[in-house]
Structure formats: structure tokens, C-alpha cells
Design a protein around this motif. Structure first.
Motif, PDB file in Angstrom:
ATOM      1  N   CYS A 135       0.840  -1.195   0.000  1.00 48.58           N
ATOM      2  CA  CYS A 135       0.000   0.000   0.000  1.00 48.58           C
ATOM      3  C   CYS A 135       0.877   1.247   0.000  1.00 48.58           C
ATOM      4  N   CYS A 169       2.407   1.637   5.403  1.00 46.52           N
ATOM      5  CA  CYS A 169       2.527   1.418   3.957  1.00 46.52           C
ATOM      6  C   CYS A 169       3.987   1.470   3.522  1.00 46.52           C
ATOM      7  N   LYS A 255      -2.993  -0.444  -3.078  1.00 50.40           N
ATOM      8  CA  LYS A 255      -3.896   0.440  -2.341  1.00 50.40           C
ATOM      9  C   LYS A 255      -3.251   1.812  -2.239  1.00 50.40           C
ATOM     10  N   GLY A 258      -5.783   4.142   1.042  1.00 52.08           N
ATOM     11  CA  GLY A 258      -6.859   3.264   1.516  1.00 52.08           C
ATOM     12  C   GLY A 258      -7.791   2.769   0.419  1.00 52.08           C
ATOM     13  N   PRO A 260      -8.573   0.851  -3.205  1.00 51.70           N
ATOM     14  CA  PRO A 260      -7.906  -0.138  -4.051  1.00 51.70           C
ATOM     15  C   PRO A 260      -7.442   0.471  -5.376  1.00 51.70           C
ATOM     16  N   GLY A 264      -7.306  -4.042  -6.939  1.00 48.07           N
ATOM     17  CA  GLY A 264      -6.831  -4.176  -5.552  1.00 48.07           C
ATOM     18  C   GLY A 264      -5.845  -5.307  -5.353  1.00 48.07           C
TER      19      GLY A 264
END
Ligand code: PDD
Length: 287
Positions: A135, A169, A255, A258, A260, A264
């Protein structure tokens, strides 16, 4: 662990530089990170060329020619007891000598540059990490306007990168005036409708050695690609988003803030490019 400092290979604990070094007081220096696979440096020529460009950018004479650098890097690699390495090469404007002020912004007279090199184990993404993707968060790119210089003064990058750590992340994707620049420590690629896109080289990004390899591979394998400004809307609506660097290689961002990215999960082009990159690496290493 053996490191290199100003003409000598020595144990890390014995490597010492002056507290008046311009690198310490002003962040006045440049660096390179060279990936090493099975004790062989990858794209060393290109890294040394970029080092020269960075040195030119800060008006610091290169203390070594290409052959000398190559020799030093190869010797440093040989002295490590691990095969896959990331070699950091750092050159600063050195320490003022004689009657000069201890701390003064202008370049000191007759200062010898400080040359420091060390190697760390290269830890690239595991198969599980590649399969899962990572992410990222986005942030306004608030760095200076010479991001093409690989400068050791990385305070903005450090603060920006930490934002992604705080969000658990792997990277911070930066936007300037509504357009994608790069990651805090990587380049960012976007895939939309099967077309691979990358922001153009400019003073606002560091053109990665990995970035160049990815574009070369896209061209060689007929993958449609465009090098052009990429808007925030295109980033947020991307089918795929990748981060690339010498140490992270090619990693899918699944991501962003937050939300996708595409489906995703890592997209098909990311895994195809990673496959091409791994094969290319092996070919180069065998050559
Ligand atoms: N950083 N952009 C920035 C701001 C970077 O710091 C990096 C790499 C890149 C990718 O460049 P390359 O593909 O040549 O590694 C782009 C290195 C790995 C670092 O500082 O650790």
C-alpha cells in the motif's frame, strides 16, 4: 564489515569523518545506490554516469574517473561475505582546512571531497510480498526543484517516506501541481488500459536506473508505453500502479490512500514486467 573511506578499506567501526564535514553540517554531497547480484554490480556504468551528473549539479569535481570507481566498487563488493548487496557510494564537499571558518555556506577553498562507500545485504521483495503488493499514501511533493540531483540532503524525502510508515505502507506517492512526480524513494509507473505510463525525466524527479530498464524492456517487448505528464486523476483511476527502485525492483502498489488500485491486487503487467526484469538481470549477470 569492510567499508571504504578516502583511499582506504577499513572496518566500519574505524571509519571516521570530521564533525565539520560539509555532508554533516550542510547535507552538501551526493550519493548512489548500486544493486549487486551474486557479487556483480548491476548497471554500474549508468550509476556512475548519474553520479557524475549529480556531482556536476552541485559543482563538485569528480574525485575519480570511471575506471577508478569501478575498481573501488569491485574491491568493496569482494570484501563482503554476502552475495547480493546494495552498495552506497557517497561524495561530500569535505572539511574546510586552515584558517577558514568552521561553518560557512560558501564552498570551502581547497577542501578534499570525502568519499565513503559501504555495502549492505540487498533485500528485495519476497515472492509473497510481490504476490500481495503493497500500500501507499499520497502527499504533496514539497521538495526543492532539483530532484534530478541524487543529493544526500534528503530531509523532505525522509519526512515524506515516514508518512507512509506511519500509515503502515511501503511508499509515499508524490504529486506536484496536480501531476505525479515520483515516490519518496522510488519512481512510480501507472498502467491504464494496457498502456504503461511514466512521468518524463525533468528537474522534478530522479530518473531511476530501474526506471530506464523498465522503459527499455517495455520497448524491447512491444509493451505500449508513454512517457508524459500524468495527472492525479489518472493516478487515482489507474488499473495498476508500480514503484521501482534499485533496492525494491518492481513492486505493485495495490492500495493508495486506503482505496484499491484497479482490482486491488497486483495487475498482469506488473508481474509480466517483474518477470522480464528478473530474466534481464540474470542475462546481464551471466554475460
Ligand atoms: N533511491 N527517486 C528517488 C527519490 C529515489 O530515492 C530513488 C532510489 C529512485 C529510483 O532510482 P533507482 O532506480 O536508480 O534506484 C527514484 C535509492 C534506492 C535510495 O535512496 O535508497
Amino acid at each position: 564489515m569492510s567499508v571504504y573511506l578516502n583511499g582506504r578499506f577499513l572496518p566500519l567501526a574505524e571509519a571516521k569523518v570530521s564533525v565539520l564535514d560539509r555532508g554533516f553540517l550542510f547535507g552538501d554531497g551526493v550519493y548512489e545506490m548500486v544493486p549487486v547480484y551474486s557479487k556483480r554490480p548491476f548497471r554500474l556504468k549508468e550509476h556512475l554516469r548519474r553520479l557524475q551528473a549529480s556531482l556536476d549539479g552541485i559543482r563538485l569535481a569528480n574525485p575519480h574517473n570511471e575506471a577508478e570507481w569501478r575498481d573501488l566498487v569491485v574491491k568493496l563488493i569482494a570484501q563482503q561475505d554476502f552475495a547480493d548487496q546494495s552498495v552506497c557510494v557517497q561524495v561530500t564537499r569535505g572539511t574546510p582546512s586552515g584558517a577558514q571558518p568552521l561553518r560557512d555556506h560558501p564552498f570551502p577553498r581547497n577542501a578534499a571531497p570525502t568519499v565513503f562507500m559501504f555495502a549492505q545485504p540487498l533485500v528485495t521483495a519476497s515472492a509473497a510480498q510481490k504476490a500481495a503488493g503493497v500500500c501507499a499514501v499520497s502527499a504533496v511533493d514539497n521538495r526543492w526543484q532539483r530532484c534530478d540531483i541524487k543529493a544526500i540532503s534528503l530531509l523532505a524525502n525522509v519526512l515524506l517516506r515516514q508518512q507512509s510508515v506511519d500509515a503502515a505502507c511501503a511508499e509515499t506517492v508524490m504529486l506536484r501541481n496536480g501531476f505525479l512526480t515520483e515516490g519518496a524513494a522510488s519512481n512510480i509507473f501507472v498502467v491504464n488500459d494496457g498502456v504503461l505510463m511514466a512521468p518524463p525525466p525533468s528537474n522534478l524527479i530522479l530518473t531511476g536506473i530501474t526506471y530506464d530498464v523498465v522503459l527499455e524492456l517495455a520497448a524491447a517487448h512491444g509493451i505500449p508505453h508513454e512517457v508524459r505528464p500524468i495527472s492525479e486523476v489518472e493516478v487515482r483511476g489507474a488499473d495498476e500502479l508500480w514503484m521501482t527502485s534499485s533496492t525494491r525492483e518492481i513492486l505493485a502498489i495495490v492500495k493508495l490512500d486506503g482505496a484499491p488500485v484497479g482490482a486491488g491486487v497486483p495487475g498482469p503487467l506488473a508481474s509480466r514486467m517483474d518477470g522480464l526484469y528478473q530474466t534481464f538481470k540474470q542475462q546481464v549477470m551471466r554475460a
